[in-house]
Design a protein around this motif. Sequence first.
Motif, mmCIF file in Angstrom:
data_model
loop_
_atom_site.group_PDB
_atom_site.id
_atom_site.type_symbol
_atom_site.label_atom_id
_atom_site.label_comp_id
_atom_site.label_asym_id
_atom_site.label_seq_id
_atom_site.Cartn_x
_atom_site.Cartn_y
_atom_site.Cartn_z
ATOM 1 N N GLY A 173 -39.899 -17.208 6.412
ATOM 2 C CA GLY A 173 -39.832 -15.748 6.298
ATOM 3 C C GLY A 173 -38.673 -15.290 5.430
ATOM 4 O O GLY A 173 -38.814 -14.380 4.609
ATOM 5 N N THR A 174 -37.511 -15.920 5.609
ATOM 6 C CA THR A 174 -36.317 -15.552 4.835
ATOM 7 C C THR A 174 -36.453 -15.991 3.380
ATOM 8 O O THR A 174 -36.111 -15.245 2.457
ATOM 9 C CB THR A 174 -35.063 -16.180 5.467
ATOM 10 N N LEU A 175 -36.966 -17.194 3.176
ATOM 11 C CA LEU A 175 -37.145 -17.726 1.819
ATOM 12 C C LEU A 175 -38.091 -16.839 1.015
ATOM 13 O O LEU A 175 -37.820 -16.490 -0.143
ATOM 14 C CB LEU A 175 -37.686 -19.158 1.909
ATOM 15 N N ARG A 176 -39.176 -16.424 1.626
ATOM 16 C CA ARG A 176 -40.165 -15.589 0.936
ATOM 17 C C ARG A 176 -39.602 -14.186 0.684
ATOM 18 O O ARG A 176 -39.880 -13.568 -0.349
ATOM 19 C CB ARG A 176 -41.434 -15.523 1.785
ATOM 20 N N LEU A 177 -38.807 -13.689 1.619
ATOM 21 C CA LEU A 177 -38.204 -12.370 1.473
ATOM 22 C C LEU A 177 -37.302 -12.323 0.235
ATOM 23 O O LEU A 177 -37.328 -11.354 -0.530
ATOM 24 C CB LEU A 177 -37.397 -12.030 2.727
ATOM 25 N N PHE A 178 -36.528 -13.366 0.029
ATOM 26 C CA PHE A 178 -35.623 -13.443 -1.123
ATOM 27 C C PHE A 178 -36.419 -13.403 -2.429
ATOM 28 O O PHE A 178 -36.087 -12.664 -3.362
ATOM 29 C CB PHE A 178 -34.798 -14.733 -1.039
ATOM 30 N N PHE A 179 -37.494 -14.176 -2.481
ATOM 31 C CA PHE A 179 -38.328 -14.219 -3.679
ATOM 32 C C PHE A 179 -38.944 -12.849 -3.960
ATOM 33 O O PHE A 179 -38.901 -12.351 -5.089
ATOM 34 C CB PHE A 179 -39.427 -15.274 -3.498
ATOM 35 N N HIS A 180 -39.511 -12.235 -2.935
ATOM 36 C CA HIS A 180 -40.154 -10.925 -3.116
ATOM 37 C C HIS A 180 -39.126 -9.862 -3.510
ATOM 38 O O HIS A 180 -39.444 -8.936 -4.264
ATOM 39 C CB HIS A 180 -40.874 -10.509 -1.835
ATOM 40 N N ASP A 181 -37.907 -9.985 -3.003
ATOM 41 C CA ASP A 181 -36.866 -9.025 -3.373
ATOM 42 C C ASP A 181 -36.501 -9.165 -4.846
ATOM 43 O O ASP A 181 -36.504 -8.182 -5.598
ATOM 44 C CB ASP A 181 -35.621 -9.236 -2.509
ATOM 45 N N CYS A 182 -36.210 -10.393 -5.271
ATOM 46 C CA CYS A 182 -35.729 -10.624 -6.631
ATOM 47 C C CYS A 182 -36.763 -10.294 -7.702
ATOM 48 O O CYS A 182 -36.408 -9.843 -8.791
ATOM 49 C CB CYS A 182 -35.262 -12.066 -6.782
ATOM 50 N N PHE A 183 -38.044 -10.506 -7.397
ATOM 51 C CA PHE A 183 -39.075 -10.286 -8.405
ATOM 52 C C PHE A 183 -39.423 -8.813 -8.611
ATOM 53 O O PHE A 183 -40.123 -8.469 -9.565
ATOM 54 C CB PHE A 183 -40.340 -11.088 -8.059
ATOM 55 N N VAL A 184 -38.948 -7.956 -7.728
ATOM 56 C CA VAL A 184 -39.189 -6.517 -7.883
ATOM 57 C C VAL A 184 -37.837 -5.826 -8.074
ATOM 58 O O VAL A 184 -37.065 -5.688 -7.140
ATOM 59 C CB VAL A 184 -39.920 -5.928 -6.663
ATOM 60 N N LYS A 185 -37.516 -5.473 -9.304
ATOM 61 C CA LYS A 185 -36.271 -4.751 -9.638
ATOM 62 C C LYS A 185 -35.006 -5.544 -9.349
ATOM 63 O O LYS A 185 -33.934 -4.979 -9.209
ATOM 64 C CB LYS A 185 -36.237 -3.398 -8.912
ATOM 65 N N GLY A 186 -35.124 -6.861 -9.216
ATOM 66 C CA GLY A 186 -33.946 -7.709 -9.082
ATOM 67 C C GLY A 186 -33.487 -7.953 -7.657
ATOM 68 O O GLY A 186 -33.950 -7.329 -6.714
ATOM 69 N N CYS A 187 -32.540 -8.898 -7.528
ATOM 70 C CA CYS A 187 -32.024 -9.308 -6.213
ATOM 71 C C CYS A 187 -31.030 -8.271 -5.702
ATOM 72 O O CYS A 187 -29.808 -8.412 -5.870
ATOM 73 C CB CYS A 187 -31.336 -10.659 -6.316
ATOM 74 N N ASP A 188 -31.547 -7.216 -5.075
ATOM 75 C CA ASP A 188 -30.679 -6.105 -4.655
ATOM 76 C C ASP A 188 -30.983 -5.622 -3.241
ATOM 77 O O ASP A 188 -30.555 -4.537 -2.846
ATOM 78 C CB ASP A 188 -30.808 -4.944 -5.643
ATOM 79 N N ALA A 189 -31.720 -6.445 -2.482
ATOM 80 C CA ALA A 189 -32.071 -6.114 -1.093
ATOM 81 C C ALA A 189 -32.870 -4.817 -0.976
ATOM 82 O O ALA A 189 -32.943 -4.228 0.107
ATOM 83 C CB ALA A 189 -30.826 -6.050 -0.211
#
Length: 329
Positions: free
Chosen positions: A60-76
Motif C-alpha cells: 500500500g505504501t509503495l504504490r502510494l509513493f508511485f501514484h504520488d510522484c507520477f501526478v505533479k511530482g513527489c509532493d504528497a
Amino acid sequence: MGRVTTIQVIALFSLLIIFPNLAFAQLKQNYYANICPNVETIVRNAVKAKVQQTFVTIPGTLRLFFHDCFVKGCDASVMVASSGSNTAEKDHPDNLSLAGDGFDTVIKAKIAVDAVLGCRNKVSCADILALATRDVVVMAGGPSYAVELGRLDGLNSTAASVGGKLPKPNMNLDQLNTMFAANGLTQADMIALSGAHTLGFSHCNQFTNRIYNFSKKSPVDPTLNSTYAAQLQQQCPKNVDPRIAINMDPNTPRTFDNMYFKNLQQGKGLFASDQVLFVDSRSKQTVNSWASSSQAFNNAFIAAMTKLGRVGVKTGQNGNIRRDCSAFN
C-alpha cells in the motif's frame, strides 16, 4: 561582464531543457541532520508498528509513493482529502484502489515525528512518504538504500490532474516508455519499477479481459500461461465481486525479490502491461537478466527509485510543510 552573464543564462536554459526538474538539486541525504536528526529512526519505528498490524501496509505504501510522484511530482498531494468544491487526487477513479493502510502509515509516522521535541512541523509529508516507502521495501526483504530528502508538500491537489498520468494494466511497451519518459525515467527504470509488482495484489476487474474475452480468435490471452490462466478463472469466475484481491506474484507475494521476472518468463504476468515486458524483444533481455540476478535487479530498483523520488520536487514558494498530511495548512 555582460557577455559572461549571457553565456550563463544560455547555459542555465540548456540545463533546464535537459533536466526540467532541476528543483531536485535541493535534495540530499541527511537533509534533516541539524533539524530533526532522528527522523529516519522515528519513521522506521512507526512503519514497523504499522506493518506488524497488517501486511497490506507494505504494498500500500509503495504504490502510494508511485501514484504520488507520477501526478505533479513527489509532493504528497495524493494524501490530501477532498473538501468543499475541490475533488482531490485521491478521489480520482485511478486512485480509488489505493490501500487506506498506505495513507495511514504516513499519517502515523508524521504524528510520531511531530511528537519529538524540535521536529514538529519541520519534516514534510512528502519526505515521510519517501522514507516509509524505503522502509517497507526493506521490511519485505528488499534492498536498503539512502533516501534523498528536502521535498516540500504541494499546495494543490485535484482529481482533474490525474487522468492519463498513471499506467494502465493493458498498456504496451511504447505506451509505458512514453509515460515514464515524461517523468525522466528510462525503459530500464520502468522495468525495474514494474518489478515492485512482486508485492501486493490487484482486483479481478483489472485483468478479466485476459482470461475471458481477449479476442474473437482466443478468449484467453495467448501470452498467458494456460495453467495460470485456469487458476485465475477459478479465483475470478464471471460475475465475481470485482473487489476480490489477487496476488500480483503467485509465488512469493509477501517477499520483495526477483520472482516477478521469473514469473514473466513463465507467462505469469498478471497484467498485459507486465507480460509485455517479456513478450517484446526490446525489453525481454532486461527481464532475463534480472530473473537470473537478484543483485542486478536490486541495483536497478534503487537507481530507479532514487530518480522517481526526484520527479517534480517542490521548492521555495511552490510548497510548504503540511501540519496535517491530509489537509492544506
